[in-house]
Design an enzyme around this catalytic site. Structure first.
Site, PDB file in Angstrom:
ATOM      1  N   PRO A 108     -51.013   3.941  40.610  1.00 61.15           N
ATOM      2  CA  PRO A 108     -51.060   5.374  40.275  1.00 61.15           C
ATOM      3  C   PRO A 108     -51.514   5.547  38.833  1.00 61.15           C
ATOM      4  CG  PRO A 108     -48.796   4.569  40.297  1.00 61.15           C
ATOM      5  CD  PRO A 108     -49.657   3.447  40.809  1.00 61.15           C
ATOM      6  N   ASP A 109     -52.240   6.628  38.567  1.00 58.09           N
ATOM      7  CA  ASP A 109     -52.616   6.931  37.179  1.00 58.09           C
ATOM      8  C   ASP A 109     -51.493   7.777  36.581  1.00 58.09           C
ATOM      9  OD1 ASP A 109     -53.746   8.175  34.809  1.00 58.09           O
ATOM     10  OD2 ASP A 109     -55.637   7.280  35.472  1.00 58.09           O
TER      11      ASP A 109
ATOM     12  N   ASN B 259     -53.224  -6.803  31.518  1.00 60.22           N
ATOM     13  CA  ASN B 259     -54.307  -6.385  30.634  1.00 60.22           C
ATOM     14  C   ASN B 259     -54.123  -7.017  29.270  1.00 60.22           C
ATOM     15  OD1 ASN B 259     -55.983  -4.685  32.074  1.00 60.22           O
ATOM     16  ND2 ASN B 259     -54.576  -2.955  31.859  1.00 60.22           N
TER      17      ASN B 259
ATOM     18  N   LYS C 236     -63.527  10.712  30.588  1.00 52.51           N
ATOM     19  CA  LYS C 236     -62.100  10.463  30.802  1.00 52.51           C
ATOM     20  C   LYS C 236     -61.242  11.671  30.422  1.00 52.51           C
ATOM     21  CE  LYS C 236     -61.565   6.088  30.902  1.00 52.51           C
ATOM     22  NZ  LYS C 236     -61.478   4.695  30.496  1.00 52.51           N
TER      23      LYS C 236
ATOM     24  N   LYS D  45     -59.031  13.636  33.248  1.00 57.80           N
ATOM     25  CA  LYS D  45     -57.563  13.646  33.178  1.00 57.80           C
ATOM     26  C   LYS D  45     -57.024  14.948  32.592  1.00 57.80           C
ATOM     27  CE  LYS D  45     -57.481   8.640  33.100  1.00 57.80           C
ATOM     28  NZ  LYS D  45     -56.686   7.424  33.096  1.00 57.80           N
TER      29      LYS D  45
HETATM   30  O1  C5P Z   1     -57.460   2.811  32.064  1.00 60.08           O
HETATM   31  P1  C5P Z   1     -58.079   4.088  31.500  1.00 60.08           P
HETATM   32  O2  C5P Z   1     -59.198   3.818  30.571  1.00 60.08           O
HETATM   33  O3  C5P Z   1     -58.334   5.123  32.550  1.00 60.08           O
HETATM   34  O4  C5P Z   1     -56.907   4.672  30.558  1.00 60.08           O
HETATM   35  C1  C5P Z   1     -57.057   5.921  29.942  1.00 60.08           C
HETATM   36  C2  C5P Z   1     -55.718   6.545  29.721  1.00 60.08           C
HETATM   37  O5  C5P Z   1     -55.019   6.669  30.952  1.00 60.08           O
HETATM   38  C3  C5P Z   1     -54.773   5.761  28.828  1.00 60.08           C
HETATM   39  O6  C5P Z   1     -54.100   6.709  28.012  1.00 60.08           O
HETATM   40  C4  C5P Z   1     -53.817   5.071  29.756  1.00 60.08           C
HETATM   41  O7  C5P Z   1     -52.549   4.877  29.188  1.00 60.08           O
HETATM   42  C5  C5P Z   1     -53.765   6.038  30.933  1.00 60.08           C
HETATM   43  N1  C5P Z   1     -53.563   5.378  32.236  1.00 60.08           N
HETATM   44  C6  C5P Z   1     -52.406   5.631  32.954  1.00 60.08           C
HETATM   45  N2  C5P Z   1     -52.243   5.058  34.195  1.00 60.08           N
HETATM   46  C7  C5P Z   1     -53.196   4.262  34.715  1.00 60.08           C
HETATM   47  C8  C5P Z   1     -54.373   4.007  33.990  1.00 60.08           C
HETATM   48  C9  C5P Z   1     -54.524   4.584  32.746  1.00 60.08           C
HETATM   49  O8  C5P Z   1     -51.534   6.348  32.479  1.00 60.08           O
HETATM   50  N3  C5P Z   1     -53.002   3.724  35.899  1.00 60.08           N
END
Ligand code: C5P
Length: 408
Positions: free
Chosen positions: A310-311, A215, A342, A346
């Site tokens: 994984p998120d 990224n 978001k 989350k």
């Molecule tokens: O990519 P996204 O916009 O969903 O990111 C939102 C939040 O989620 C950020 O704080 C990012 O660090 C976290 N995130 C994560 N793991 C991922 C994607 C995002 O912890 N795979």
């Protein structure tokens, strides 16, 4: 003038004065600080003594003024180490271009630069110089290096200068400096005893040994958040994907490469984390079968099979007893709507959002914070300033939530 620091909570600062016309205004600052129950220890460079006599500061602060690294008098013994040992802060005003260049490069050839290098307290500097000296790429490079090192840069302001020119480079007014010093001394260390885990930078998902998916994240915001958390007294662990930055002075620095590595590092730390701030731009996908050998170029179409990562933040926020979680979102459009979605998805008490096109790689950003009370705009400012404002907000919500839990 409001007196914010009472006699019982007297604080100590080292006031460094370098060579600049604005040095005469700093004598007034020394008087006001002393009047506000702040113990002021003045240290002057040789050039500063050309503008104003040490005796002025000695009379106003009631303490001897230090000027020389080589003085052999007993009370000067190892002054370059001892003077900043019991100080809450070093403030250098005015800070000349020469002084800024020296500390940006770790030079320590006089008493003031030596004690700036041997400190463990916060360092604030108020630059003052001719506008061309301020705008010169070398000065800007040095200032930006100092910001990365966690030094707080106060000003300068724009206006008429001693040389007759008009532009950026005037030292901030004494009142503004006094207020900043007082609020820094007061707000200092609100998060002492708390463990904060920060993720920063991009992740890198290998496709083969020389190619990968990543990224566009410099890591600047995440590193600034870690720095601001350290300044607030927290014990900070920084888990970082690959960046070109020198890490701030955190308690633990864990470099990682892929999202899987980042998740593993977070999982190992999470049981003793009070606040988790997820600034990392984690890659959403990884290659299903990363090749061990370099994939050879050919004219044929190549299909990559990708698997969702994984998120990490979602995993932490869904724990039975999660730490206080803060998310970041970089959006290209519909900031408000996307941020709200978001935050809900989350289950986050706080989400900081910004526009990707304005923030990525930049030293400045505008941030919008979304929490249960609505949205709060943090107008454009250097990332370290934004990080300090964010940490301040985190700290307020964190203690509110804890008071609520205690009542329930
Ligand atoms: O990519 P996204 O916009 O969903 O990111 C939102 C939040 O989620 C950020 O704080 C990012 O660090 C976290 N995130 C994560 N793991 C991922 C994607 C995002 O912890 N795979």
């Amino acid at each position: 003038m409001t007196i914010l620091v009472s006699a019982e909570s007297a604080k100590r600062i080292v006031l460094g004065v370098t060579g600049g016309v604005a040095a005469y205004k700093v004598a007034e600052l020394a008087r006001l600080l002393t009047q506000n129950a702040i113990e002021v220890q003045t240290v002057m460079t040789e050039a500063a003594c050309q503008f104003i006599a040490p005796a002025t500061f000695q009379s106003l602060t009631g303490r001897p003024v230090y000027t020389n690294l080589w003085e052999t008098n007993a009370s000067y013994n190892m002054a370059h180490i001892h003077l900043s040992r019991d100080a809450d802060m070093i403030l250098v005003a005015p800070a000349s271009a020469d002084f800024i260049a020296k500390i940006a490069n770790g030079l320590a050839d006089d008493l003031l630069t030596a004690l700036c290098l041997a400190r463990d307290c916060q360092l604030l500097i108020a630059p003052a110089m001719n506008r061309q000296m301020w705008e010169h790429p070398a000065t800007q490079r040095n200032v930006s290096r100092l910001r990365q090192d966690g030094v707080r840069i106060l000003g300068p302001a724009s206006g008429e200068q001693a040389c007759g020119e008009v532009g950026m480079g005037r030292m901030l007014e004494v009142d503004e400096l006094l207020q900043t010093v007082q609020s820094c001394l007061l707000s200092n260390r609100q998060l002492a005893g708390k463990n904060i885990l920060v993720t920063a930078g991009p992740t890198y998902e290998a496709i083969d040994p020389v190619r990968g998916i990543t990224n566009k994240s410099s890591g600047k915001m995440g590193y600034a958040v870690a720095q601001a958390a350290v300044e607030a007294g927290a014990s900070v662990t920084l888990v970082s994907g690959p960046t070109c930055l020198a890490p701030p002075m955190v308690n633990k620095f864990l470099p990682v490469v892929s999202a899987a590595d980042m998740l593993q590092a977070v999982q190992a730390e999470i049981s003793h984390t009070d606040i988790f701030i997820s600034v990392a731009a984690v890659a959403d996908y990884r290659s299903v079968n990363a090749s061990q050998q370099k994939i050879k170029k050919s004219d044929k179409q190549l299909t990559l099979e990708l698997h969702p990562n994984p998120d990490i933040l979602m995993w932490v926020a869904s724990l039975p007893e999660p730490p206080f979680c803060v998310g970041f979102a970089a959006e290209t459009d519909d900031l408000e709507q996307n941020a709200a979605i978001k935050r809900a998805q989350k289950k986050l008490p706080l989400l900081a959002a910004n526009l990707a096109q304005e923030t990525i790689g930049s030293d400045e950003s505008e941030l919008v914070l979304f929490d249960d009370n609505g949205e709060h705009v943090l107008p454009k400012a250097p990332k370290i300033e934004q990080a300090r404002r964010l940490i301040n907000h985190v700290q307020l919500l964190y203690y509110q939530e804890h008071q609520q839990h205690e009542k329930d």
